[in-house]
Enzyme design. Structure first.
Site, PDB file in Angstrom:
ATOM      1  N   TYR A 195       0.853  -1.188   0.000  1.00 39.58           N
ATOM      2  CA  TYR A 195       0.000   0.000   0.000  1.00 39.58           C
ATOM      3  C   TYR A 195       0.895   1.246   0.000  1.00 39.58           C
ATOM      4  CZ  TYR A 195      -4.215   2.697   1.409  1.00 39.58           C
ATOM      5  OH  TYR A 195      -5.279   3.569   1.465  1.00 39.58           O
ATOM      6  N   CYS A 196       0.688   2.121  -0.988  1.00 39.18           N
ATOM      7  CA  CYS A 196       1.396   3.401  -1.078  1.00 39.18           C
ATOM      8  C   CYS A 196       2.901   3.158  -1.098  1.00 39.18           C
ATOM      9  CB  CYS A 196       0.946   4.310   0.071  1.00 39.18           C
ATOM     10  SG  CYS A 196       1.506   6.025  -0.086  1.00 39.18           S
ATOM     11  N   VAL A 197       3.661   3.789  -0.190  1.00 33.79           N
ATOM     12  CA  VAL A 197       5.111   3.590  -0.202  1.00 33.79           C
ATOM     13  C   VAL A 197       5.458   2.148   0.141  1.00 33.79           C
ATOM     14  CG1 VAL A 197       5.418   4.322   2.205  1.00 33.79           C
ATOM     15  CG2 VAL A 197       7.325   4.500   0.615  1.00 33.79           C
ATOM     16  N   GLY A 254       3.902  -0.298  -1.111  1.00 37.07           N
ATOM     17  CA  GLY A 254       3.846  -0.926  -2.425  1.00 37.07           C
ATOM     18  C   GLY A 254       5.085  -0.631  -3.246  1.00 37.07           C
TER      19      GLY A 254
END
Length: 611
Positions: A348-350, A352
């Protein structure tokens, strides 16, 4: 033009002079007393701000961001002021807009129904009070604000000779100034604030200044803007309560395994790598909104990395450390707990971005344990990285690195402020008005509790991220170096489920879409409605928003959208189907931890450490 003929057209023919009654001070003596009390509380706020500075515990770095703003905006003004013709053009446009506004006001005073021009945003929630339109004084202020803001944005947009980064920063700074100077933020220019101050004889300001002093003291000399009533939430009691165990930990993270709720589970376990810029329980706010619980209920064996809230001991923990001691460590623990080497993963986000970089490293090393990856609002190509790029250039990074070197980490409040500034008119100023001018306690809201629970960032990790991703875009170019190897996303051949959200201001859909072409295998691109959080945390039972599916993510996102299929509701079931098509084998439900002894109950102790 009549009101029936033009939606949004208004006039002042029905203006009742008696409507000014709520604006007339009834008890000047009480108002004077409360103003003195408010000033006393304001003095306490000033003392709370000064105390840590006088003690040498805190130093300010206002000069750098202010200097950068002045330098950036001066490049815009230089374009318009360097040529008399351009100067005249800019002045004429502004004066012409004000003349039109004055003409509309005179027409309304005469009783004519006049429609606002398109650039007056009548649906702006800040101007919901009816007196913004009905009262001639406040209507004029409202119009003047939008006219001036629109003109300032036009000056940035039309200035020639600016590079993209400078124009982006200038537009951002103009929005910040416009948000701060909105008439809704001042008592004398906000009809609702004015009425409430008169009605309470200034008692609202006494309470507001008291709250201001409390919030500065709570922030140890910095304003910790309260967005919700944090006393109503307790991690592990009414938030982040999906049953599970902490089954392993090291200096960087705890590994959680959640208890099965089905008789059989998918053979492949699921590892979730959340961002460390915030905490993982955004995916487990409460049972109704919890993605983690929903995944468990679908038969997933869910493991989550809970990152440490770092301090000076973690200063040297870089991306390789987070890849090895975070993702690599979790994969080892999953194999020990379940006996399975093949794993599905989510980033998720960073988190990811780290997962994608780790996959590239694993591909170079021949590590095939992760068999699929789902990326939530994840950027791997930072060409179109959105407003966070405003904070990233070489000068700003060097200044940030110098500050981090003193402590070994970036304060959580710094990153939280940066995120809030991206939507200042929604995440800063409404709470400033509600708390300190209205004197009202904020309402309890689990998502805003999570938003206020900020985390620190290790110096080495944060510097690597900003330079390699935002500044130099090395990951998408195959130039990022991890563990002494140059890694390439083109080597990542496993299936990818790449989720973007339509209104994302942190990882714009255009940016996520572009990154899809960096991978070497098949990418399923899905676009969800709403934004960075609500578009992800969208349980099926709520029947909210929609998502789009389509062909391979090639070309540009606008072309892809033109051919995509829209489906109402949550994307979660679509994702579950994608996972099961990869491997639908099931096994008997597993005990959390398997042969490993649990350390403590989920959500663990690392997540409870506040910045």
């Amino acid at each position: 033009m009549t009101a029936e003929k033009a939606e949004g057209a208004t006039g002042f023919a029905g203006f009742d002079p008696k409507s000014v009654e709520p604006y007339i001070v009834k008890d000047p003596e009480s108002l004077a007393i409360n103003m003195a009390r408010a000033a006393e509380q304001l003095g306490k706020a000033a003392s709370a701000w000064l105390a840590p500075r006088e003690a040498g515990e805190k130093t300010d770095s206002f000069a750098e961001p202010v200097s950068d703003m002045v330098k950036t905006l001066s490049k815009v003004s230089e374009y318009w002021l360097s040529d008399p013709r351009r100067t005249l053009e800019a002045q004429t446009h502004l004066l012409g807009s004000f003349f039109d506004m004055w003409s509309r006001t005179l027409q309304r005073m005469a009783g004519d129904a006049v429609e606002d021009p398109a650039n007056l945003q009548r649906n702006d929630k800040r101007f919901a009070d009816e007196d913004w339109v009905k009262n001639p004084f406040f209507d004029f202020i409202r119009q003047a604000y939008f006219v001036t803001s629109d003109w300032a944005e036009r000056m940035v947009r039309d200035a020639e000779g600016l590079d993209d980064h400078t124009r982006h920063k200038a537009a951002f700074y103009v929005r910040q100034i416009a948000s701060a100077l909105s008439p809704t933020n001042f008592i004398t220019t906000n009809p609702q604030l004015y009425r409430e101050t008169v009605a309470s004889s200034g008692a609202n300001l006494v309470k507001g200044m008291q709250m201001l002093a409390e919030d500065i003291a709570a922030g140890r000399g910095e304003l910790r803007l309260r967005q919700t009533d944090t006393s109503k939430f307790a991690i592990g009691e009414n938030i982040a309560i999906t049953p599970g165990k902490v089954i392993a930990q090291n200096d960087v993270c705890q590994v959680l395994q959640y208890e099965a709720s089905t008789e059989t589970v998918l053979k492949r376990p699921l590892l979730i790598c959340p961002p460390w810029i915030n905490k993982f329980y955004v995916l487990d706010l409460n049972p109704e909104k919890s993605f983690i619980k929903w995944a468990v209920d679908q038969g997933q064996t869910v493991f989550v990395i809970s990152w440490v809230n770092p301090d000076e001991r973690h200063a040297s923990k870089d991306w390789e450390a987070y890849a090895r001691e975070g993702i690599g460590f979790a994969l080892d623990i999953i194999e020990q707990a379940t006996g399975e080497r093949e794993v599905n993963s989510i980033g998720y986000c960073v988190g990811g971005t780290l997962l994608a970089a780790t996959l590239a490293l694993h591909a170079a090393e021949g590590d095939e344990r992760i068999r699929s990856a789902t990326l939530f609002t994840t950027q791997v190509d930072f060409t179109h990285a959105g407003d966070l790029k405003v904070f990233v250039d070489d000068d700003q990074i060097r200044h940030l690195e110098a500050n981090m070197s003193a402590t070994g980490y970036l304060e959580g409040s710094k990153m939280a402020s940066a995120f809030n500034m991206l939507r200042a008119s929604e995440l800063i100023w409404p709470y400033f008005v509600n708390n300190y001018l209205k004197g009202q306690d904020p309402l309890p809201f689990d998502l805003l509790y999570w938003n206020s629970d900020s985390t620190r960032m290790p110096a080495a990790n944060h510097s690597f991220y900003l330079r390699n991703c935002y500044l130099e875009n090395r990951l998408s170019k195959g130039e990022m170096v991890l563990a002494g190897r140059r890694v390439s996303l083109g080597d990542v051949k496993i299936p990818i489920y790449n989720l973007a959200t339509k209104e994302d201001h942190i990882a714009p859909a255009k940016s996520v879409f572009l990154g899809s072409s960096s991978f070497g295998g098949k990418v399923t691109f899905v676009l969800s409605g709403s934004g960075h959080i609500a578009g992800v945390v969208n349980p099926p039972a709520r029947s909210k928003y929609q998502y789009w599916t389509g062909g391979a993510p090639k070309g540009d996102i606008e072309t892809w959208m033109g051919k995509a299929k829209e489906t109402a509701g949550s994307w979660w079931p679509h994702w579950q189907g994608w996972v099961e098509r990869l491997d639908k084998r099931r096994v008997p439900a597993r005990k959390a931890g398997g042969p490993l002894n649990s350390i403590e109950e989920a959500p663990g102790s690392y997540v409870r450490v506040r910045a």
